[in-house]
Enzyme design. Structure first.
Site, mmCIF file in Angstrom:
data_model
loop_
_atom_site.group_PDB
_atom_site.id
_atom_site.type_symbol
_atom_site.label_atom_id
_atom_site.label_comp_id
_atom_site.label_asym_id
_atom_site.label_seq_id
_atom_site.Cartn_x
_atom_site.Cartn_y
_atom_site.Cartn_z
ATOM 1 N N ASP A 155 -6.024 -2.979 -6.519
ATOM 2 C CA ASP A 155 -6.918 -2.202 -5.951
ATOM 3 C C ASP A 155 -6.569 -0.657 -5.847
ATOM 4 O O ASP A 155 -6.851 -0.012 -4.960
ATOM 5 C CB ASP A 155 -7.104 -2.622 -4.171
ATOM 6 C CG ASP A 155 -7.210 -4.058 -4.125
ATOM 7 O OD1 ASP A 155 -8.132 -4.647 -5.049
ATOM 8 O OD2 ASP A 155 -6.978 -4.591 -2.849
ATOM 9 N N ARG A 176 -12.976 -5.874 -6.658
ATOM 10 C CA ARG A 176 -13.231 -6.927 -5.904
ATOM 11 C C ARG A 176 -13.896 -6.071 -4.427
ATOM 12 O O ARG A 176 -13.225 -5.082 -4.162
ATOM 13 C CB ARG A 176 -12.106 -7.674 -5.521
ATOM 14 C CG ARG A 176 -10.667 -6.906 -5.006
ATOM 15 C CD ARG A 176 -9.854 -7.996 -4.732
ATOM 16 N NE ARG A 176 -8.656 -7.464 -3.998
ATOM 17 C CZ ARG A 176 -7.777 -7.904 -3.313
ATOM 18 N NH1 ARG A 176 -7.702 -9.078 -2.875
ATOM 19 N NH2 ARG A 176 -6.685 -7.364 -2.753
ATOM 20 N N GLN A 236 0.754 -1.439 0.096
ATOM 21 C CA GLN A 236 -0.051 -0.005 0.037
ATOM 22 C C GLN A 236 0.983 1.095 -0.086
ATOM 23 O O GLN A 236 1.622 1.138 0.970
ATOM 24 C CB GLN A 236 -0.978 -0.132 0.983
ATOM 25 C CG GLN A 236 -1.954 -1.082 1.194
ATOM 26 C CD GLN A 236 -1.584 -2.454 1.966
ATOM 27 O OE1 GLN A 236 -0.604 -2.649 1.758
ATOM 28 N NE2 GLN A 236 -2.454 -3.153 2.569
ATOM 29 N N GLN A 243 -0.045 -0.360 -5.783
ATOM 30 C CA GLN A 243 -1.304 -0.712 -4.936
ATOM 31 C C GLN A 243 -1.613 0.658 -4.298
ATOM 32 O O GLN A 243 -0.942 1.359 -3.509
ATOM 33 C CB GLN A 243 -0.945 -1.740 -3.902
ATOM 34 C CG GLN A 243 -1.768 -2.284 -3.141
ATOM 35 C CD GLN A 243 -1.599 -3.471 -2.277
ATOM 36 O OE1 GLN A 243 -0.506 -4.052 -2.431
ATOM 37 N NE2 GLN A 243 -2.282 -3.843 -1.414
ATOM 38 N N ASP A 244 -2.911 0.577 -4.444
ATOM 39 C CA ASP A 244 -3.722 1.744 -3.608
ATOM 40 C C ASP A 244 -3.429 3.239 -4.233
ATOM 41 O O ASP A 244 -3.161 4.034 -3.311
ATOM 42 C CB ASP A 244 -3.392 1.652 -2.009
ATOM 43 C CG ASP A 244 -4.321 0.339 -1.574
ATOM 44 O OD1 ASP A 244 -4.792 -0.375 -2.426
ATOM 45 O OD2 ASP A 244 -3.994 0.142 -0.294
#
Length: 563
Positions: A403, A479, A359, A381-382
């Site tokens: 994500d 998701r 993250q 990520q993020d």
């Protein structure tokens, strides 16, 4: 212990008076203790004395609590709150429910402060408590706004702000979860769990009041699209608004690296903005350059505008990630915005932590009624943390892999390029990437991600890897991060890298019966819905306008006004 032997009559008569006296004393003592703990419990949980309700008031409370996910607790909490007037109307009952959330949010802050005071020497627990205090402060601010909006009849605003209250209260609970090693933390988490329920009660009432009015006979617990419920109606696409960041804005201050401007750092310029400015924008012109700094636009810095010289020219960069001791995902953001009415144009926001850093946020927004146009977000990520409240992104470029668009906001993405970037250091191993991870925790929250007329593809570097071994590169539209996750793609172009399944589970069957993942008239090689997972949906044409800019984020009331 009592003896099992029979008591002799003479002995019994001798101690009869003493026995009766002791028994009476014991009963009175027990009753006193029960009364004490009953009063203490009510004060502890509801911060006020119990209200003696008449049958008519009880009926009114019961009707309003039909909007709750837990009606018995809702009725009990409202009855014990002491907030209800002698003749409560439906709006006054809702106000009372909002006040219950506010009062207990204050109590939660006190409990977290006690954790902080007791955590000297424990850096992780101290850091978690600091995050808690910050987000509970935001909850305190938003619950106050929600109550004021209700009195003015601004129900959409009230719902948006109460939705955010739940986001922040849950954030505090989540922060403590990772440092839960004491009874004090456990008790606070249990209290926060109840607090989130109180806020859910108020939000459920606001939703029903907005839709059905004061006739509580029609009120029900919150429903979602999976229950066949949509707000708004009509077909013909998701709607357009003419607006964005206004052209011709004149800068109040300038920022540049080489000198000759008002400030050399962006944070200095933000700090110079007037507090709580509501009548005009404070425009910061950030000239071409690479700005390596962590930037925070605080709650009181409202209507701040970042104007850059263009994507790739004005670049704000950082590399914070959760691999650094004591840093949470929330804190990794290169730029974090809380003040309402934020705008940005012509800027690249990036986090360079790398694909193996997990993250690492480039941009985080908690700014209600925010407009981001012609901006770029680069990370892995993020990348983009659309954390809370109503946000509008137009003609932006968002790049990442795991994500990389996430949060629990009501965010609308229009005409944006959404691009998968390489994740694995060894791309031959393949990977699974999800574009979105929406975090709605309650069916009454007016949150979700809407993508309209966007492109879902990969970066040039990623596509070169993809075409070498397409079967090992699996990419999904989203998701479910939380139970009521919601994301829809409307009239978008989905390229071949989007897998036929379309959507990826989080863990087992978690949220698969409660999420809502919808598609409508998408095109491209990845848009064929024949192989979609059974828990995704095709949006009925008669309900697609539920996700218009106007319906979903009330954009016609504030985006058009900026032009």
């Amino acid at each position: 212990m009592y003896s099992r032997k029979p008591v002799k009559p003479s002995l019994f008569r001798k101690f009869k008076f003493l026995f009766i006296s002791m028994a009476s004393f014991f009963i009175l003592t027990l009753l006193s203790l029960l009364l004490f703990f009953s009063i203490s419990s009510a004060a502890r949980h509801h911060n006020s004395p119990k209200l003696s309700t008449t049958p008519s008031i009880a009926v009114e409370i019961r009707g309003a609590c039909k909007a709750s996910r837990d009606p018995p607790t809702c009725e009990s909490v409202l009855t014990d709150s002491g907030n209800l007037p002698s003749e409560p109307t439906t709006p006054l009952i809702i106000q009372s429910a909002v006040k219950v959330s506010s009062q207990n949010n204050d109590k939660a802050k006190d409990m977290v402060k006690a954790i902080m005071d007791a955590s000297a020497g424990n850096q992780n627990r101290t850091d978690a408590a600091k995050v808690c205090m910050e987000v509970l402060g935001y909850a305190e601010y938003r619950v106050g706004l929600a109550g004021q909006a209700l009195t003015r009849g601004e129900l959409k605003n009230s719902r948006a702000w109460m939705s955010a209250v739940m986001v922040y209260q849950y954030d505090c609970w989540s922060a403590l979860k990772y440092v839960n090693g004491t009874s004090q933390v456990s008790q606070t988490m249990a209290f926060l769990n109840s607090l989130i329920g109180y806020s859910s009660n108020a939000l459920g009432m606001l939703v029903n009041y907005d839709i059905y009015g004061e006739n509580t006979g029609s009120w029900t617990p919150p429903k979602t699209e999976r229950d066949g419920f949509w707000e708004g109606s009509g077909s013909g696409g998701s709607g357009q608004v003419k607006g964005g960041v206004p052209s011709g804005l004149k800068p109040d201050v300038t920022v540049c690296k080489e000198g000759g401007c008002d400030y050399k750092t962006l944070q200095e310029a933000v700090n110079a903005a007037p507090d709580n400015q509501v009548t005009r924008k404070f425009v910061i012109w950030i000239k071409t350059g690479l700005y390596e700094e962590k930037v925070r636009v605080q709650l009181e810095k409202k209507n701040v505008v970042f104007l850059g010289d263009g994507m790739g020219k004005t670049v704000i960069t950082g590399s914070l990630n959760i691999g650094i001791s004591g840093v949470t995902t929330y804190e990794t953001a290169t730029v974090g915005v809380v003040g309402d009415g934020f705008m940005a144009s012509g800027i690249t926001f990036q986090n360079t932590a790398g694909p193996d850093a997990h993250q690492a946020v480039a941009f985080r927004s908690d700014s209600d009624l925010s407009v981001i146009e012609n901006c770029e977000f680069i990370g892995n990520q993020d990348t983009l943390y659309a954390h809370a409240l109503r946000q509008y992104y137009k003609s932006c470029r968002i790049q990442g892999n795991v994500d990389f668009i996430f949060g629990n906001s009501a965010a609308f993405f229009q005409e944006c390029d959404i691009l998968i970037a390489p994740r694995q250091l060894n791309p031959e191993k393949g990977e699974k990437n999800a574009v979105t991870a929406h975090g709605r925790i309650d069916p009454a929250q007016s949150t979700g991600f809407v993508f309209q007329n966007c492109l879902i593809n990969g970066t040039d570097k990623y596509m070169a890897l993809y075409y070498k071994k397409p079967k090992v590169h699996k990419n999904y539209l989203g998701r479910p991060w939380k139970e009521y996750s919601r994301a829809v793609f409307i009239e978008c172009t989905l390229e071949a890298l989007v897998l036929a399944d379309g959507w990826l589970p989080w863990s087992g069957d978690f949220a698969l019966k409660t999420l809502y993942y919808g598609e409508y008239k998408n095109t491209g090689a990845g848009a064929n819905t024949a192989g979609r997972v059974p828990w995704s949906s095709q949006i009925p044409a008669e309900h697609v306008n539920s996700y218009s800019v106007q319906s979903f984020i009330q954009g016609d009331q504030w985006i058009t006004a900026t032009t």
